[in-house]
Design a protein around this motif. Structure first.
Motif, PDB file in Angstrom:
ATOM      1  N   THR A  78      17.766 -17.575  75.400  1.00  0.00           N
ATOM      2  CA  THR A  78      17.604 -16.378  76.418  1.00  0.00           C
ATOM      3  C   THR A  78      16.933 -17.324  77.307  1.00  0.00           C
ATOM      4  O   THR A  78      15.726 -17.531  77.022  1.00  0.00           O
ATOM      5  N   LEU A  79      17.153 -16.748  78.718  1.00  0.00           N
ATOM      6  CA  LEU A  79      16.336 -17.264  79.741  1.00  0.00           C
ATOM      7  C   LEU A  79      15.782 -16.034  80.567  1.00  0.00           C
ATOM      8  O   LEU A  79      16.648 -15.159  80.760  1.00  0.00           O
ATOM      9  N   ILE A  80      14.362 -16.214  80.654  1.00  0.00           N
ATOM     10  CA  ILE A  80      13.629 -15.014  81.363  1.00  0.00           C
ATOM     11  C   ILE A  80      12.870 -15.483  82.633  1.00  0.00           C
ATOM     12  O   ILE A  80      12.087 -16.470  82.163  1.00  0.00           O
ATOM     13  N   MET A  81      12.792 -14.961  83.587  1.00  0.00           N
ATOM     14  CA  MET A  81      11.748 -15.395  84.772  1.00  0.00           C
ATOM     15  C   MET A  81      11.232 -13.974  84.850  1.00  0.00           C
ATOM     16  O   MET A  81      11.875 -13.202  85.401  1.00  0.00           O
ATOM     17  N   VAL A  82       9.656 -14.311  85.074  1.00  0.00           N
ATOM     18  CA  VAL A  82       9.058 -13.070  85.492  1.00  0.00           C
ATOM     19  C   VAL A  82       7.865 -13.479  86.487  1.00  0.00           C
ATOM     20  O   VAL A  82       7.502 -14.495  86.706  1.00  0.00           O
ATOM     21  N   ASP A  83       7.523 -12.344  87.117  1.00  0.00           N
ATOM     22  CA  ASP A  83       6.239 -12.406  88.131  1.00  0.00           C
ATOM     23  C   ASP A  83       5.016 -11.683  87.549  1.00  0.00           C
ATOM     24  O   ASP A  83       5.099 -10.414  87.486  1.00  0.00           O
ATOM     25  N   PRO A  84       3.964 -12.116  86.710  1.00  0.00           N
ATOM     26  CA  PRO A  84       3.000 -11.402  86.082  1.00  0.00           C
ATOM     27  C   PRO A  84       1.966 -10.889  87.056  1.00  0.00           C
ATOM     28  O   PRO A  84       1.017 -10.261  86.605  1.00  0.00           O
ATOM     29  N   ASP A  85       2.184 -11.219  88.487  1.00  0.00           N
ATOM     30  CA  ASP A  85       1.206 -10.882  89.340  1.00  0.00           C
ATOM     31  C   ASP A  85       1.695 -10.005  90.425  1.00  0.00           C
ATOM     32  O   ASP A  85       1.162  -9.640  91.505  1.00  0.00           O
ATOM     33  N   HIS A  86       2.650  -9.216  89.938  1.00  0.00           N
ATOM     34  CA  HIS A  86       3.069  -8.218  90.843  1.00  0.00           C
ATOM     35  C   HIS A  86       2.479  -6.843  90.648  1.00  0.00           C
ATOM     36  O   HIS A  86       2.263  -6.218  89.902  1.00  0.00           O
ATOM     37  N   PRO A  87       2.209  -5.987  91.983  1.00  0.00           N
ATOM     38  CA  PRO A  87       2.505  -6.450  93.226  1.00  0.00           C
ATOM     39  C   PRO A  87       1.297  -7.265  94.115  1.00  0.00           C
ATOM     40  O   PRO A  87       1.594  -7.917  94.994  1.00  0.00           O
ATOM     41  N   SER A  88       0.212  -7.641  93.293  1.00  0.00           N
ATOM     42  CA  SER A  88      -0.831  -8.311  93.602  1.00  0.00           C
ATOM     43  C   SER A  88      -1.567  -8.775  92.495  1.00  0.00           C
ATOM     44  O   SER A  88      -1.728  -8.130  91.397  1.00  0.00           O
ATOM     45  N   PRO A  89      -2.023 -10.111  92.873  1.00  0.00           N
ATOM     46  CA  PRO A  89      -2.778 -10.822  91.597  1.00  0.00           C
ATOM     47  C   PRO A  89      -3.996 -10.100  91.232  1.00  0.00           C
ATOM     48  O   PRO A  89      -4.458 -10.157  90.091  1.00  0.00           O
TER      49      PRO A  89
END
Length: 200
Positions: A78-89
């Motif tokens: 399984t391939l997963i891509m995420v942004d852990p800094d949304h909406p602001s770091p």
């Protein structure tokens, strides 16, 4: 050289800090793990190096993720891509934002195969520098029909999702990306300069 994602990349004579550990990806998104498969991420002709900085325009198109191993071993990922800094770091109140999710990708092939659960959404950071994490997880069995499809891209939990399906972390890379400013055109600069001179 033996690589671990618990803090160090080990070789025979020296140790290098692991980018995933230094960036806080280990802790914010993943627990420490030992990579079990080779993964190559390519945006067009550019091979992504873990920890590198990219412009939004460089990662706008869907990347190609190649997986090592042989098709004959029957392993699925399984391939997963995420942004852990949304909406602001500084205030990641919607951690994690899910950007991409594909299942049932055979070992030895690429992200051109498998089942797309959530289509790719290009990074579009508005505030600060964001981390974008691309991960592979080893499946225990085919996941042709997911019972728990993410209802929202926001507040996704990679750890909870993969744990619920009994998956193991196999590989991960990340890159950083900030808001891209449009360059000022020479004509705009000339017009602005002429106005300053007129009123000077």
């Amino acid at each position: 050289m033996k690589r671990t994602c618990s803090g160090l990349v080990k070789s025979r004579s020296y140790e290098l800090p692991d980018p995933l550990q230094l960036s806080g990806v280990i802790g914010d998104v993943l627990r420490p793990f030992s990579p079990s498969i080779m993964m190559e991420v390519r945006y067009g002709s550019m091979t992504l190096m873990s920890g590198s900085a990219k412009k939004p325009s460089e990662v706008a198109m869907v990347p190609l993720v190649r997986i090592g191993g042989g098709i004959s071993n029957g392993m699925l990922y399984t391939l997963i891509m995420v942004d852990p800094d949304h909406p602001s770091p500084s205030r990641p109140t919607q951690r994690e934002q899910l950007l991409w999710l594909k299942t049932d990708i055979p070992a030895g092939l690429s992200s051109a195969f498998g089942n797309q659960v959530v289509e790719y959404m290009a990074p579009n950071p508005r505030l600060g520098i964001h981390r974008y994490v691309i991960m592979l997880f080893k499946q225990k069995q085919p996941l042709r029909m997911l019972e728990r499809v993410p209802l929202s891209r926001d507040n996704f939990s990679t750890e909870a999702f993969t744990a619920s399906l009994g998956m193991e972390t196999a590989a991960a890379v990340f890159f950083s990306c900030g808001r891209e400013r449009a360059p000022r055109s020479s004509s705009s600069y000339r017009i602005y300069g002429e106005r300053v001179m007129e009123h000077g």
